[in-house]
Design an enzyme around this catalytic site. Structure first.
Site, mmCIF file in Angstrom:
data_model
loop_
_atom_site.group_PDB
_atom_site.id
_atom_site.type_symbol
_atom_site.label_atom_id
_atom_site.label_comp_id
_atom_site.label_asym_id
_atom_site.label_seq_id
_atom_site.Cartn_x
_atom_site.Cartn_y
_atom_site.Cartn_z
ATOM 1 N N ARG A 48 23.068 62.604 54.685
ATOM 2 C CA ARG A 48 23.374 61.177 54.514
ATOM 3 C C ARG A 48 22.209 60.500 53.790
ATOM 4 N NH1 ARG A 48 22.019 58.090 58.473
ATOM 5 N NH2 ARG A 48 22.947 59.369 60.089
ATOM 6 N N TYR A 100 37.720 40.779 40.471
ATOM 7 C CA TYR A 100 38.522 41.798 41.123
ATOM 8 C C TYR A 100 39.012 41.284 42.489
ATOM 9 C CZ TYR A 100 39.622 46.276 43.305
ATOM 10 O OH TYR A 100 40.239 47.307 43.953
ATOM 11 N N ASP A 172 28.742 42.884 38.265
ATOM 12 C CA ASP A 172 29.661 44.024 38.316
ATOM 13 C C ASP A 172 29.961 44.414 36.867
ATOM 14 O OD1 ASP A 172 31.883 45.699 38.424
ATOM 15 O OD2 ASP A 172 32.790 44.667 40.137
ATOM 16 N N LYS A 197 36.229 53.976 37.879
ATOM 17 C CA LYS A 197 36.797 53.548 36.603
ATOM 18 C C LYS A 197 36.146 54.312 35.446
ATOM 19 C CE LYS A 197 38.767 50.908 39.597
ATOM 20 N NZ LYS A 197 38.359 49.552 39.885
HETATM 21 C C1 PLP Z 1 38.089 48.776 41.039
HETATM 22 C C2 PLP Z 1 37.054 47.720 40.972
HETATM 23 C C3 PLP Z 1 36.216 47.473 42.064
HETATM 24 C C4 PLP Z 1 36.372 48.226 43.381
HETATM 25 O O1 PLP Z 1 35.976 49.553 43.256
HETATM 26 P P1 PLP Z 1 36.573 50.765 44.155
HETATM 27 O O2 PLP Z 1 35.907 51.953 43.575
HETATM 28 O O3 PLP Z 1 38.053 50.752 43.980
HETATM 29 O O4 PLP Z 1 36.165 50.484 45.553
HETATM 30 C C5 PLP Z 1 35.237 46.518 41.936
HETATM 31 N N1 PLP Z 1 35.091 45.820 40.776
HETATM 32 C C6 PLP Z 1 35.878 46.027 39.716
HETATM 33 C C7 PLP Z 1 35.658 45.239 38.475
HETATM 34 C C8 PLP Z 1 36.885 46.978 39.778
HETATM 35 O O5 PLP Z 1 37.689 47.157 38.725
#
Ligand code: PLP
Length: 381
Positions: A48, A100, A172, A197
């Site tokens: 961990r 998001y 983000d 993504k």
């Molecule tokens: C998908 C997404 C998230 C969340 O991520 P997960 O890997 O699904 O937990 C956060 N921010 C953006 C811009 C996203 O497209």
């Protein structure tokens, strides 16, 4: 001289393995490490806390974002959840109102219960941010471009206001990746990703990562990573290292294909509006050109009604109807009922997330095939 992006993507954190010379970092599928005497170990005690495959991935992404250290998590939301654990009851957070849906859900349904306070603003206007900052504001959070309205935020201007106010700026960067945009270089304190993504890029894993601008912030976040334990497994980190090697190539093609799709949509009589920062008609086109080296693979289009949006999404053959984005395959999504279903209907209406809005994640298939696919789906409405 500093190496170029593609070179770092392939080599940073990924030296050949010592025992055999294997050119890929081994998959250390282990939960613990043998000690030669009590407390005598090689820097790895329990998985961990430390894993060599994870460490290689963290070093790799830190080199790409131009940050101090990377800290990997089991999902994008686990990354943000761990960042939120840097704050305490009474702290105030300002976030962009367009983002998001899951981020809004985590803030509004979980962290508000723990006594954190949130303001949601139109972050495209820095004077709104200046007005929203309070003495208790500890963090400003934004995406750029925002999801799904594709507004571009002036990260440098926002970072300047945050610095003057002693608030952390968290960006983000999921939509752009460090290949197209590096928020830390524009003054952000932490950049985060849903690795699920573009960084994963093959729609075969769920993951998240944060890169900090300073070692101090990295230590704070690593404390949470170990204390709360939302860590990725070694196989997912190994897949991320594999994906990183083609990130530059993939992003170039996502960007090229999306520009062509956006231009076609922009001229099509059945599409009321095309939202893509690469179009000269986009309200922040000049800003996007200045702060990013491309516009990415995400496009939103307005088709005028839910019925038209559904028909279009269902008629597409190559674009698959699915949540998520950023994979090599093209995807289509209906934000109001899918990714942004957790955003209250009034907020959706105010932001323009209408029932006729469709979001495209343009993949790296042949451009001509994607254009033909959109054309035939539009013919059906
Ligand atoms: C998908 C997404 C998230 C969340 O991520 P997960 O890997 O699904 O937990 C956060 N921010 C953006 C811009 C996203 O497209």
């Amino acid at each position: 001289m500093k190496q170029g992006f593609a070179t770092r993507a392939i080599h940073a954190g990924q030296d050949p393995e010592g025992l055999t010379g294997a050119v890929t970092v081994p998959l250390f599928q282990t939960s613990t490490y043998a000690q030669t005497a009590v407390g005598q170990h090689k820097g790895f005690e329990y998985a961990r806390t430390h894993n060599p495959t994870r460490l290689a991935w963290e070093n790799n992404i830190a080199a790409l974002e131009g940050g101090a250290q990377g800290v990997a998590f089991s999902s994008g939301m686990a990354t943000l959840d761990s960042i939120m654990k840097l704050f305490a009851r009474g702290d105030h957070i300002v976030a962009s109102e367009d983002m998001y849906g899951g981020t809004f859900r985590l803030f509004d349904k979980v962290y508000r219960r723990f006594g954190l306070e949130f303001s949601y603003i139109d972050m495209t206007d820095p004077t709104r941010l200046a007005d929203a900052l309070q003495s208790s504001t500890k963090m400003v959070f934004t995406e750029s471009p925002t999801n799904p309205m594709m507004s571009v935020i002036d990260i440098e201007a926002v970072a300047g206001l945050c610095k003057a106010h002693n608030a952390l700026l968290v960006v983000d960067n999921t939509f752009m990746t460090p290949y197209l945009q590096r928020p830390l270089e524009l003054g952000a304190d932490i950049v985060m990703h849903s690795v699920t993504k573009y960084l994963g890029g093959h729609s075969d894993l769920v993951g998240g990562v944060a890169v900090t601008g300073s070692d101090e912030l990295a230590e704070e976040l690593k404390f949470v990573q170990n204390a709360a334990g939302a860590v990725p497994g070694p196989l997912d980190c190994w897949l991320c290292l594999r994906s990183s090697k083609t990130l530059a190539l993939r992003m170039r093609q996502h960007d090229e294909n999306a520009r062509a799709v956006a231009e076609m949509c922009n001229e099509h009589p059945k599409i009321e509006k095309t939202l893509y920062p690469g179009l000269p008609s986009h309200p922040q086109h000049e800003l996007a050109r200045r702060q990013s080296s491309g516009f990415g693979g995400m496009i939103s289009i307005e088709l005028g009604s839910e019925e038209r949006a559904h028909t279009f999404a269902e008629r597409l053959k190559i674009f698959l109807l699915a949540e998520s984005l950023g994979g090599v395959e093209s995807l289509v999504n209906h934000p109001a009922s899918m990714t942004h279903g957790s955003v209250p209907p009034e907020t959706r209406r105010r932001l323009g997330i209408s029932d006729g809005l469709i979001r495209l994640s343009v993949g790296i298939e042949d451009k001509a095939d994607l254009l033909r696919d959109i054309e035939q789906a539009l013919d059906a409405i």
